[in-house]
Each structure stands twice: as C-alpha cells, then as structure tokens.
Scaffold this active site. Structure first.
Site, mmCIF file in Angstrom:
data_model
loop_
_atom_site.group_PDB
_atom_site.id
_atom_site.type_symbol
_atom_site.label_atom_id
_atom_site.label_comp_id
_atom_site.label_asym_id
_atom_site.label_seq_id
_atom_site.Cartn_x
_atom_site.Cartn_y
_atom_site.Cartn_z
ATOM 1 N N ARG A 11 0.857 -1.173 0.000
ATOM 2 C CA ARG A 11 0.000 0.000 0.000
ATOM 3 C C ARG A 11 0.899 1.230 0.000
ATOM 4 O O ARG A 11 2.120 1.112 0.014
ATOM 5 C CB ARG A 11 -1.042 0.006 1.139
ATOM 6 C CG ARG A 11 -0.757 -0.777 2.380
ATOM 7 C CD ARG A 11 0.356 -0.220 3.182
ATOM 8 N NE ARG A 11 0.154 1.196 3.439
ATOM 9 C CZ ARG A 11 1.098 2.059 3.704
ATOM 10 N NH1 ARG A 11 2.369 1.685 3.754
ATOM 11 N NH2 ARG A 11 0.835 3.322 3.914
ATOM 12 N N GLY A 12 0.257 2.410 -0.033
ATOM 13 C CA GLY A 12 1.041 3.642 -0.199
ATOM 14 C C GLY A 12 1.080 3.947 -1.691
ATOM 15 O O GLY A 12 1.418 3.073 -2.507
ATOM 16 N N ALA A 13 0.754 5.199 -2.045
ATOM 17 C CA ALA A 13 0.552 5.529 -3.459
ATOM 18 C C ALA A 13 1.744 5.156 -4.363
ATOM 19 O O ALA A 13 1.553 4.483 -5.384
ATOM 20 C CB ALA A 13 0.211 7.015 -3.583
ATOM 21 N N ARG A 54 -7.585 0.035 -6.621
ATOM 22 C CA ARG A 54 -7.689 1.101 -5.605
ATOM 23 C C ARG A 54 -7.894 2.429 -6.354
ATOM 24 O O ARG A 54 -7.030 2.850 -7.122
ATOM 25 C CB ARG A 54 -6.434 1.151 -4.717
ATOM 26 C CG ARG A 54 -6.284 -0.122 -3.876
ATOM 27 C CD ARG A 54 -5.429 0.098 -2.659
ATOM 28 N NE ARG A 54 -6.063 0.959 -1.673
ATOM 29 C CZ ARG A 54 -5.422 1.455 -0.610
ATOM 30 N NH1 ARG A 54 -4.158 1.175 -0.419
ATOM 31 N NH2 ARG A 54 -6.064 2.221 0.259
ATOM 32 N N GLN A 58 -2.088 2.187 10.114
ATOM 33 C CA GLN A 58 -0.789 2.206 9.421
ATOM 34 C C GLN A 58 0.274 2.935 10.235
ATOM 35 O O GLN A 58 1.464 2.651 10.105
ATOM 36 C CB GLN A 58 -0.929 2.888 8.044
ATOM 37 C CG GLN A 58 -1.687 2.082 7.020
ATOM 38 C CD GLN A 58 -3.135 2.482 6.968
ATOM 39 O OE1 GLN A 58 -3.732 2.850 7.981
ATOM 40 N NE2 GLN A 58 -3.732 2.411 5.803
ATOM 41 N N ASP A 73 -1.994 10.804 -1.551
ATOM 42 C CA ASP A 73 -2.339 9.815 -2.582
ATOM 43 C C ASP A 73 -2.655 10.466 -3.915
ATOM 44 O O ASP A 73 -2.598 9.829 -4.961
ATOM 45 C CB ASP A 73 -3.527 8.976 -2.132
ATOM 46 C CG ASP A 73 -3.084 8.066 -1.017
ATOM 47 O OD1 ASP A 73 -3.022 8.529 0.136
ATOM 48 O OD2 ASP A 73 -2.735 6.910 -1.319
ATOM 49 N N ASN A 88 -5.376 12.625 1.079
ATOM 50 C CA ASN A 88 -4.517 11.694 1.816
ATOM 51 C C ASN A 88 -5.393 10.895 2.780
ATOM 52 O O ASN A 88 -6.612 11.081 2.868
ATOM 53 C CB ASN A 88 -3.419 12.460 2.568
ATOM 54 C CG ASN A 88 -2.350 11.543 3.130
ATOM 55 O OD1 ASN A 88 -1.879 10.631 2.447
ATOM 56 N ND2 ASN A 88 -1.971 11.736 4.382
#
Ligand code: MRU
Length: 377
Positions: A53-55, A90, A203, A244, A254
C-alpha cells in the site's frame, strides 16, 4: 532501508529473474513476511487487500503486474485488460493510473515479442526513479527541519507529527514524509516524531512506528484524536504527511483524518507540509473535493482490529456490536489553503496552481480544467 542488518526495498525481482517479491505489510509489525507474486491476479489481490500500500508503491507494483502479464500474453487485448484490472484495485492513489499509463503508452508502440522485456525494464526504472525522487524530497524537507531546529534551544528536538504511513514501506525506499526525518536523524539534527495511530487500519501504529523503531528515530505513538491537544500545548513544531493525489491547485488527498490535522495545525499556527513525488500530482483535476474518487473500504476494517495476543498469535478482534454497521471512507481532501507547502523532488512549492507551475513549468497548459489557471481556494 534496513530490517535488522539487511537493506531491503519493498519490492524486488525474485532470483528466478521474473517473479516479484514484496514485503507483505499485513503482518507488520509482528511478523516480517515476504510474498512471491507470479500472476497478475496475485498482484491485483496484493494491491486491493493492501499487502502493499502507499501511493508510490501501489504504482510500482502495478507496473510489475503489467510485466508479469506481458510475459504470459503480450497481446493488445491482454495489455488493455490488465490496465483495467489493476486500475480497478484502488481508486484514489493517482500513482496507480500514472504507472499503468506509462506502461501502456510504451508497450502499445512495441511489437508483441518485445513487450515483456521492455515491461520489466520500465518497471525497474519506475522503481529506481521512485527511490531518487524520495531522496530529493528528503533533501528539500531537511532544509525545513534544519530551519526549525535553528530556532530551538541547542539539543532540543524538532517535534514532527505525521499521519498514516508515508514511510519507506509506502514507497520503494526512504518514503516521502519520512525521507527528511531519516536524513535529519543521520545528520544529527535531533527530531522526535509523533506517530498518529491512523484508524481504522492503523498504518501509523503498525508501520510508521515499526519503521521509526527500526531506524532509531525517537518517536511516540498517539491516538488520532491527540494531535490537536498536543498542538495547543506547543508540543508539535511541524506536520509532514504524504498524499495519494494532489491536484494541480494544491488540494491534498490523503489518508482519512489528514484534514483534521491540517485544521488543528492552522488554528495553532503550526506549519503543515505535504511531501510528494511528481507522479502523485493529478494535473487533470482542478477541485480535489469534487473530483477525486474517495475509496470506500469494507466496514470490517472499522469493526475488527488486528493485533498480537499474549500467546503470540496475530489475529483479529471485534470492537463493536455485530449488529452495528460501519462506514469506512479511506481518504479525505485537505484544501490547498490549509497547506503551508508541498515538498517535491524539485523543491518546496506553494500549494497553488502558480506554485506548482513554477516548479513544473513543462506542465503549464497541460491537464484539462486544472490548466486554466484557477488559483487555490
Ligand atoms: O491506504 P494506504 O495505506 O495506501 O494509504 C497511504 C497513505 O495515505 C499515504 O499517506 C500516501 O499513500 C502517501 S505514501 C508516500
């Protein structure tokens, strides 16, 4: 960054030369597990179910997904279907679309027999570029931390609050919001990080805290609701978060809860910065509130919480009545007017059309509505 004594990136090519290894983030901080992805469907699952995960990392993983598919079937039909499949995983992080567009543009121009090799090469380049972008973000963000440190008593730490995980786990290496923090720590500028736990998926508690602990960065975990209180008491000098998707106007999308931190920071006169590589800028969007799709995730993420029992089992527990439904919007939008600045690989920009165009002049005139020169709200 380091896990124990070993340097890891979050994604790499397996020794077999074609399948893809990732750190499976669902198990952190309790277990460090590596997962091997061999099919595009596994890549789609890994992104959707947040093994990664994480853009920026989502984008790189999708690029490798495209490469895996090209190895099996390099036809135009497979290329387009893979773009659709991975894009649907996503909806909010723009790096996903950016990476998929990069791959499709390149691959469509090539004969089928050249596509697999070119796809692996470009995916590796995108991964390497991400590392370089984050290094540069780190250098620019470090100047901010240094300035604040100079205004403090010698030896007093700069207190930085961060939300979610915009650390090395969210990218290929270094992270965005964390890159200046790591550089400050290496450069002996004392910092202390307040880590928002970041409900519902935690997170902050699970990933950012693990990163900070692993790299010897002094840090304290706080519940999401504590940030405003700490700011009122003068215990936060600076907020740095990731994003994001940031619009051409400087609106910042975000992790849910970021907006509340920006409001509290504004009310208390605390600088609120956003760290981002340029692939996170959506030049086609003029109004973040109206135009960015906000991912709505399963309510179980709110009602059930992961943790480790005293016996060492990593498991989920329910925290609300079975009969109670839960809403789970995963992101929010912080309007540009609440953002002190955008820390990019080219320097720190004002959060506005003018500010971003000054750093990225080649984008002037590009990007649909946002290119019309509307200023930030
Ligand atoms: O839902 P997640 O964990 O993918 O959300 C991550 C974030 O919101 C990060 O702040 C963002 O992707 C920036 S990562 C450098």
């Amino acid at each position: 960054m380091k896990v124990g004594d070993r340097h890891y990136r979050t994604i790499w090519l397996n020794d077999d030369g074609w399948s893809v290894d990732i750190i499976d983030q669902r198990w952190l901080p309790h277990e460090f597990r590596i997962e091997n992805l061999r099919k595009v469907d596994a890549v789609a699952t890994a992104i959707r179910d947040m093994w990664v995960r994480g853009a920026p990392l989502i984008g790189v993983t999708a690029a490798y997904g495209m490469a895996l598919q090209m190895r099996e079937d390099p036809s135009d039909a497979a290329l387009d279907a893979t773009w659709e499949k991975l894009h649907a995983t996503r909806p909010t992080a723009i790096n996903l679309r950016w990476a998929l567009d990069e791959m499709r543009r390149l691959l469509h121009r090539l004969p089928e027999e050249e596509r697999a090799e070119a796809a692996y090469r470009r995916a590796a380049e995108i991964a390497d570029e991400d590392v370089e972008l984050n290094r540069s973000i780190g250098k620019h963000g470090l100047t901010l931390i240094r300035q604040i440190a100079a205004s403090k008593k010698p030896g007093e730490p700069v207190n930085i609050l961060t939300h979610c995980n915009a650390g090395w786990l969210a990218t290929v290496d270094y992270g965005t919001a964390t890159a200046p923090i790591y550089l400050a720590t290496e450069g002996d500028i004392p910092v202390h990080v307040y880590v928002d736990e970041t409900r519902p998926r935690n997170q902050g508690a699970q990933l950012t805290a693990w990163e900070m602990a692993g790299h010897g960065v002094p840090h304290t975990l706080i519940v999401d609701n504590a940030g405003g209180h700490l700011m009122q008491r003068g215990e936060v000098d600076l907020v740095i978060v990731g994003t994001d998707r940031t619009t051409a106007n400087g609106d910042v999308c975000n992790k849910i809860g970021t907006y509340l931190k920006a409001l509290a920071a504004r009310d208390n006169g605390i600088p609120f910065y956003v760290a981002l590589p340029s692939p996170t800028i959506d030049w086609t969007v003029a109004d973040g509130l109206k135009e960015i799709p906000i991912e709505e995730r399963n309510g179980d993420e709110v009602s059930l919480v992961w943790g480790r029992t005293a016996e060492g089992e990593v498991t989920q527990v329910r925290i609300s009545p079975e009969a109670t439904g839960a809403a789970n919007p995963a992101f929010d939008v912080t309007p540009a007017r609440l953002v002190t600045g955008l820390i990019t690989e080219r320097g720190i920009a004002e959060a506005s059309v003018e500010g971003l165009k000054a750093l990225f002049p080649e984008r002037a005139g590009h990007g649909g509505k946002a290119g019309l020169g509307k200023t930030s709200r």
